[in-house]
Design a protein around this motif. Sequence first.
Motif, mmCIF file in Angstrom:
data_model
loop_
_atom_site.group_PDB
_atom_site.id
_atom_site.type_symbol
_atom_site.label_atom_id
_atom_site.label_comp_id
_atom_site.label_asym_id
_atom_site.label_seq_id
_atom_site.Cartn_x
_atom_site.Cartn_y
_atom_site.Cartn_z
ATOM 1 N N ALA A 189 2.714 9.038 65.454
ATOM 2 C CA ALA A 189 1.794 9.433 64.584
ATOM 3 C C ALA A 189 0.661 8.572 64.378
ATOM 4 O O ALA A 189 1.139 7.260 64.397
ATOM 5 C CB ALA A 189 2.457 9.956 63.196
ATOM 6 N N GLY A 190 -0.677 8.933 64.456
ATOM 7 C CA GLY A 190 -1.666 7.591 64.172
ATOM 8 C C GLY A 190 -2.041 7.293 65.704
ATOM 9 O O GLY A 190 -1.831 7.731 66.413
ATOM 10 N N GLY A 191 -3.249 6.638 65.570
ATOM 11 C CA GLY A 191 -3.818 5.970 66.810
ATOM 12 C C GLY A 191 -3.027 4.905 67.414
ATOM 13 O O GLY A 191 -2.202 4.195 67.079
ATOM 14 N N LEU A 192 -3.171 4.840 68.866
ATOM 15 C CA LEU A 192 -2.617 3.923 69.619
ATOM 16 C C LEU A 192 -2.692 2.613 69.342
ATOM 17 O O LEU A 192 -1.835 1.719 68.942
ATOM 18 C CB LEU A 192 -2.684 4.137 71.170
ATOM 19 N N GLY A 193 -4.056 2.268 69.296
ATOM 20 C CA GLY A 193 -4.432 0.857 68.839
ATOM 21 C C GLY A 193 -4.008 0.344 67.646
ATOM 22 O O GLY A 193 -3.417 -0.789 67.259
ATOM 23 N N TYR A 194 -3.900 1.560 66.380
ATOM 24 C CA TYR A 194 -3.625 1.201 65.217
ATOM 25 C C TYR A 194 -1.881 0.835 65.380
ATOM 26 O O TYR A 194 -1.674 -0.095 64.506
ATOM 27 C CB TYR A 194 -3.839 2.393 64.230
ATOM 28 N N ASN A 195 -1.385 1.654 65.744
ATOM 29 C CA ASN A 195 0.198 1.518 66.106
ATOM 30 C C ASN A 195 0.531 0.066 66.385
ATOM 31 O O ASN A 195 1.583 -0.546 66.150
ATOM 32 C CB ASN A 195 0.759 2.658 66.534
ATOM 33 N N ARG A 196 -0.221 -0.256 67.816
ATOM 34 C CA ARG A 196 0.300 -1.540 68.244
ATOM 35 C C ARG A 196 -0.033 -2.814 67.261
ATOM 36 O O ARG A 196 0.729 -3.526 67.425
ATOM 37 C CB ARG A 196 -0.473 -1.665 69.650
ATOM 38 N N ARG A 197 -1.544 -2.763 66.776
ATOM 39 C CA ARG A 197 -1.305 -3.763 65.831
ATOM 40 C C ARG A 197 -0.462 -3.728 64.474
ATOM 41 O O ARG A 197 0.105 -4.799 64.187
ATOM 42 C CB ARG A 197 -2.940 -3.519 65.145
ATOM 43 N N LEU A 198 -0.113 -2.520 64.205
ATOM 44 C CA LEU A 198 0.830 -2.726 62.792
ATOM 45 C C LEU A 198 2.148 -3.016 63.501
ATOM 46 O O LEU A 198 2.973 -3.876 62.622
ATOM 47 C CB LEU A 198 0.769 -1.298 62.370
ATOM 48 N N SER A 199 2.603 -2.633 64.618
ATOM 49 C CA SER A 199 3.911 -3.164 65.069
ATOM 50 C C SER A 199 3.722 -4.597 65.187
ATOM 51 O O SER A 199 5.071 -5.161 65.221
ATOM 52 C CB SER A 199 4.263 -2.402 66.204
ATOM 53 N N LEU A 200 2.925 -5.006 65.698
ATOM 54 C CA LEU A 200 3.013 -6.635 65.998
ATOM 55 C C LEU A 200 2.877 -7.336 64.545
ATOM 56 O O LEU A 200 3.669 -8.309 64.469
ATOM 57 C CB LEU A 200 1.780 -6.996 66.821
ATOM 58 N N ALA A 201 2.103 -6.694 63.836
ATOM 59 C CA ALA A 201 2.230 -7.316 62.512
ATOM 60 C C ALA A 201 3.464 -7.419 61.742
ATOM 61 O O ALA A 201 3.939 -8.367 61.097
ATOM 62 C CB ALA A 201 1.146 -6.806 61.624
ATOM 63 N N ARG A 202 4.012 -6.225 61.957
ATOM 64 C CA ARG A 202 5.578 -6.048 61.199
ATOM 65 C C ARG A 202 6.410 -7.020 62.108
ATOM 66 O O ARG A 202 7.438 -7.662 61.580
ATOM 67 C CB ARG A 202 6.045 -4.552 61.351
ATOM 68 N N ALA A 203 6.438 -7.172 63.466
ATOM 69 C CA ALA A 203 7.417 -7.874 64.084
ATOM 70 C C ALA A 203 6.977 -9.500 63.543
ATOM 71 O O ALA A 203 7.911 -10.188 63.390
ATOM 72 C CB ALA A 203 7.339 -8.100 65.472
ATOM 73 N N ARG A 204 5.886 -9.838 63.353
ATOM 74 C CA ARG A 204 5.600 -11.261 62.913
ATOM 75 C C ARG A 204 6.040 -11.423 61.409
ATOM 76 O O ARG A 204 6.556 -12.577 61.126
ATOM 77 C CB ARG A 204 3.980 -11.453 62.885
ATOM 78 N N ALA A 205 6.251 -10.247 60.653
ATOM 79 C CA ALA A 205 6.867 -10.668 59.405
ATOM 80 C C ALA A 205 8.116 -10.686 59.438
ATOM 81 O O ALA A 205 8.702 -11.496 58.641
ATOM 82 C CB ALA A 205 6.242 -9.227 58.590
ATOM 83 N N VAL A 206 8.831 -10.041 60.384
ATOM 84 C CA VAL A 206 10.230 -10.240 60.424
ATOM 85 C C VAL A 206 10.358 -11.610 60.893
ATOM 86 O O VAL A 206 11.455 -12.344 60.122
ATOM 87 C CB VAL A 206 10.754 -9.156 61.240
ATOM 88 N N LYS A 207 9.754 -12.173 61.742
ATOM 89 C CA LYS A 207 9.916 -13.570 62.383
ATOM 90 C C LYS A 207 9.853 -14.619 60.961
ATOM 91 O O LYS A 207 10.762 -15.463 60.943
ATOM 92 C CB LYS A 207 8.977 -13.932 63.363
ATOM 93 N N ALA A 208 8.744 -14.306 60.351
ATOM 94 C CA ALA A 208 8.417 -15.284 59.349
ATOM 95 C C ALA A 208 9.659 -15.233 58.434
ATOM 96 O O ALA A 208 10.200 -16.651 57.602
ATOM 97 C CB ALA A 208 7.087 -14.746 58.816
#
Length: 279
Positions: free
Chosen positions: A169-188
């Motif tokens: 659901a949602g755009g490919l570019g949007y989902n990729r950016r959001l999934s990376l940001a969430r992975a970064r939040a988990v690491k932090a």
Amino acid sequence: MGAIEQAAERIARRTGGTASAWRPRVGVMLAAGVLLALAPARANPLTEVPGARPPAAEAEAPPARDEAAERDEAGAVNPSANAIIRSLAPFADGNPGRPAAPVAVSPADGGPSLRVDPARSVDLTVFFAYDSARLTPEARIQLEPLGQALQARELSGHGFLIAGHTDAAGGLGYNRRLSLARARAVKAHLVETYGIDPRRLRIHGWGPVRPKDPSQPFARINRRVEVSLIAPARSGALRFILPASEQTCGNDALGDPRRQVPLDLDDFGVAPTPLPCSE
């Protein structure tokens, strides 16, 4: 006299040239002006009127909010720390349903490429705020077993890839950016809360391109955080040294000798499992 001749005559009077010399240039300039006037206007992102986004930009918009799915994600319980250790440790049985061949990944964190062992990975539910990479209080509870597992002796010498996944659901570019940001939040969160060495953790955002259930690309099961063991390089300093056995019974008092040697990439398929204690 036509428009081209008149324009050429005016320019010739100003420049001191002849009208015949300027006539071809004026024709080219007028033709270019007509083409620019007929070309479709492009929106300026700095002056674009809110609500007047072109259709192509709609693909970058977040998907519609699903509050029922959010409640399910908020209440999801992840595997225990021991279960995560069993899934990730290089000497464990891993996940038998996953392929054993290492997968090459070029993480989106700007670091070097690597390979992960998909047979030694675990999927976790992490509840983020809608359209955001902000960890919710529920997410911090859901990540507690992972933080404890990464602190454990069995995993302390190893590196892991934290990868975010979304549904379709949602755009490919949007989902990729959001999934990376969430992975970064988990690491932090793991670094700040559990003291995990940040050099052990790499991050990547897959977006919707690697769904857990390809037959249902919009299913909630595809929204997850995947943690995978980074496979050791064939050369260099990063080689996984297996920890000594914790067993103290019978003939295993000195530890399993198979665990005293480094594992190279080809060893993953024959990694040792714990020896049974003799009576």
